[in-house]
Scaffold this motif. Structure first.
Motif, short mmCIF file in Angstrom:
data_model
loop_
_atom_site.label_atom_id
_atom_site.label_comp_id
_atom_site.label_asym_id
_atom_site.label_seq_id
_atom_site.Cartn_x
_atom_site.Cartn_y
_atom_site.Cartn_z
N ARG A 136 0.62 -1.27 -0.10
CA ARG A 136 -0.12 0.13 -0.03
C ARG A 136 0.84 1.09 0.00
N ALA A 137 2.17 1.18 0.43
CA ALA A 137 3.00 2.23 0.33
C ALA A 137 3.73 2.56 -0.77
N ASP A 138 3.42 1.44 -1.60
CA ASP A 138 4.30 1.37 -3.01
C ASP A 138 3.62 2.63 -4.01
N PRO A 139 4.33 3.30 -4.97
CA PRO A 139 3.94 4.44 -5.67
C PRO A 139 2.78 3.87 -6.68
N LYS A 140 2.94 2.68 -6.77
CA LYS A 140 2.11 2.02 -7.99
C LYS A 140 0.56 1.70 -7.32
N TYR A 141 0.64 1.77 -5.97
CA TYR A 141 -0.79 1.50 -5.48
C TYR A 141 -1.69 2.86 -5.48
N ARG A 142 -2.98 2.66 -5.87
CA ARG A 142 -4.01 3.66 -6.07
C ARG A 142 -5.14 2.97 -5.29
N GLU A 143 -5.51 3.39 -4.27
CA GLU A 143 -6.76 2.75 -3.57
C GLU A 143 -7.92 2.28 -4.33
N HIS A 180 0.72 -5.22 -7.83
CA HIS A 180 0.58 -6.86 -8.57
C HIS A 180 0.10 -6.60 -9.99
N CYS A 181 -0.82 -5.67 -10.04
CA CYS A 181 -1.68 -5.32 -11.40
C CYS A 181 -1.29 -4.04 -12.07
N SER A 182 0.08 -3.67 -11.92
CA SER A 182 0.09 -2.36 -12.21
C SER A 182 0.12 -1.97 -13.88
N ASP A 183 0.24 -3.16 -14.57
CA ASP A 183 0.58 -3.05 -15.93
C ASP A 183 -0.83 -3.70 -16.57
N ASP A 184 -1.84 -3.79 -15.89
CA ASP A 184 -3.05 -4.47 -16.25
C ASP A 184 -4.29 -3.23 -16.56
#
Length: 338
Positions: A267-274, A280-284
Motif C-alpha cells: 500500500r506504500a508502493d507508488p503503484k498503489y491507488r486505492e 501486482h496489477c500495475s500493468d493491467d
C-alpha cells in the motif's frame, strides 16, 4: 472442533471441511441453502460427491445451529461427524450472500488417484509441528498458492509458486523425488489441501508424508506467539483478508482490481491507488479501468449517503480494522505514559 472466546464480536465464523461419501450432494444442496438462509447465515459452502468444504458466518446461535445440523441433522446423518471445524469471530459480516455450490471436488486437484478417504498422510498436531519441521531430514512444503504464501508462511518452507492447486502436481513432478525426499511435511490454510496433497504424494510412492492437522488456522489458535515458527499473516477467503495469532483480523487488505492481498509495504508502493491498482496489477490497464469505474460509483454512492452494492462489507471491515489499530496504538501510548 474448537471454539474461540467471542471477545464481544457480533459474528461467528465457521470454516468446515470433510472428505465424506456424499453421492446425494445434488439433493442436499437446496436443503442446506434453505437452512442457512433461514438463519441469516452468509458465505459459501461447496458440496461434492467427495464431501463438504466452505466458510460461513452468522450470529452465534445461527452458526451453532448449523454445526448441529451438519453433525447429526436428518439430511447428513452421521456422515460429517469428525469434520474439521474451526470457529473465529468478526466485527462485521464478512460475506455478502449465502451460496451452496455443487462441484466435482471440494478442493480441485484433478487427480483421481488422490483419495483421502482411502489413504492420507500422518496428521501432526499443532503443538508437535515445530519439532517436526525443525528436523534436517524433513522437506517442508507450503501447498498454498503464491499470493497466499506472500502474506506469511513457516520458516524454511518451500514455495511451489503455484497459481492454482492443480499446478501442485507439476511441482511434485519437477521438484520432489520419492527416492531422495523420504520425509515430506506439508501445510495449508485449514488442512483440506494437505489431505489431498498427502494422498497424492502417497500414490506417487513417497514413503513418509506428514501434514499439519487443522492447518495454519489451528496452529495460530493453538501455539503461543512467542513459540511460533509462522512469520506474517494467514490469508483467508473473506473480507477479513488475513488473520494473525489468536485468529484476530490482520492488517492485509485486498486490491479491488486484481483481488491480490496487499501488505502495508504494497500500500506504500507508488503503484498503489486505492480501489484502482496495486503493484501486482500495475500493468493491467483493463483491470484499472473497470476498478476506476467501480471506485467512481462507490464514491458517488457515499456522496449520496448510500452504499454501492458489495461495498458495505468491504468498507465496514476496513473501518473495523482501522479502529482496532487505533485502539491498539492508543493502548500502547497509555502504557508508555504509565
Amino acid at each position: 472442533m474448537f471454539s474461540l472466546p467471542q471477545a464481544n464480536q457480533p459474528y461467528k465464523v465457521m470454516a468446515i471441511y470433510k472428505f465424506a461419501d456424499l453421492p446425494d450432494c445434488a439433493e442436499l444442496q437446496p436443503r442446506l441453502a434453505k437452512f442457512c438462509c433461514g438463519l441469516g447465515i452468509k458465505g459459501t459452502l461447496i458440496l461434492a460427491p467427495e464431501g463438504i468444504n466452505g466458510t460461513v458466518a452468522g450470529t452465534v446461535d445461527a452458526i451453532d445451529a448449523l454445526a448441529s445440523y451438519l453433525s447429526d441433522g436428518p439430511d447428513f446423518g452421521t456422515r460429517l461427524i469428525g469434520a474439521e471445524i474451526k470457529f473465529s469471530t468478526a466485527a462485521t459480516m464478512p460475506f455478502l450472500r449465502m451460496k451452496v455450490r455443487l462441484k466435482p471436488e471440494i478442493v480441485t486437484l484433478r487427480a483421481p488417484e488422490a483419495n483421502p478417504a482411502k489413504a492420507v498422510g500422518t496428521y501432526v498436531e499443532p503443538e508437535d509441528w515445530n519439532g517436526l519441521i525443525e528436523r534436517n531430514d524433513v522437506v517442508l512444503v507450503d501447498t498454498r498458492n503464491d499470493y497466499e504464501v506472500g502474506l506469511g508462511t513457516f520458516q524454511r518452507a518451500l514455495d511451489p509458486a503455484t497459481k492454482s492447486f492443480t499446478e501442485f502436481k507439476d511441482y511434485v513432478e519437477t521438484h520432489l523425488d520419492p527416492a531422495r525426499d523420504k520425509k515430506v511435511a506439508m501445510f495449508c490454510t485449514g488442512g483440506i489441501r494437505c489431505e489431498k496433497a498427502s494422498s497424492y504424494l502417497l500414490s506417487k510412492g513417497f514413503e513418509e508424508v506428514f501434514h499439519l492437522k487443522g492447518g495454519i488456522l489451528k496452529y495460530l489458535e493453538t501455539v503461543p506467539e512467542d513459540q511460533s515458527r509462522f512469520a506474517g499473516e494467514c490469508f483467508v477467503f473473506d473480507e477479513r483478508v488475513s488473520v494473525g495469532h489468536g485468529l484476530v483480523e490482520g492488517d492485509a487488505t485486498l486490491c479491488r482490481a486484481c483481488r491480490h492481498p496487499l501488505t502495508a509495504a504494497d500500500r506504500a508502493d507508488p503503484k498503489y491507488r486505492e480501489g484502482i491498482a496495486c503493484p501486482h496489477c500495475s500493468d493491467d490497464l483493463a483491470k484499472h479501468a473497470a476498478a476506476a469505474e467501480r471506485q467512481k460509483q462507490m464514491d458517488l454512492a457515499r456522496q449520496r449517503g448510500g452504499a454501492h452494492l458489495g461495498d458495505d462489507a468491504a468498507q465496514a471491515a476496513t473501518r473495523a480494522r482501522a479502529r482496532k489499530r487505533a485502539e491498539a496504538e492508543a493502548s500502547r501510548e497509555r502504557n508508555k505514559a504509565g
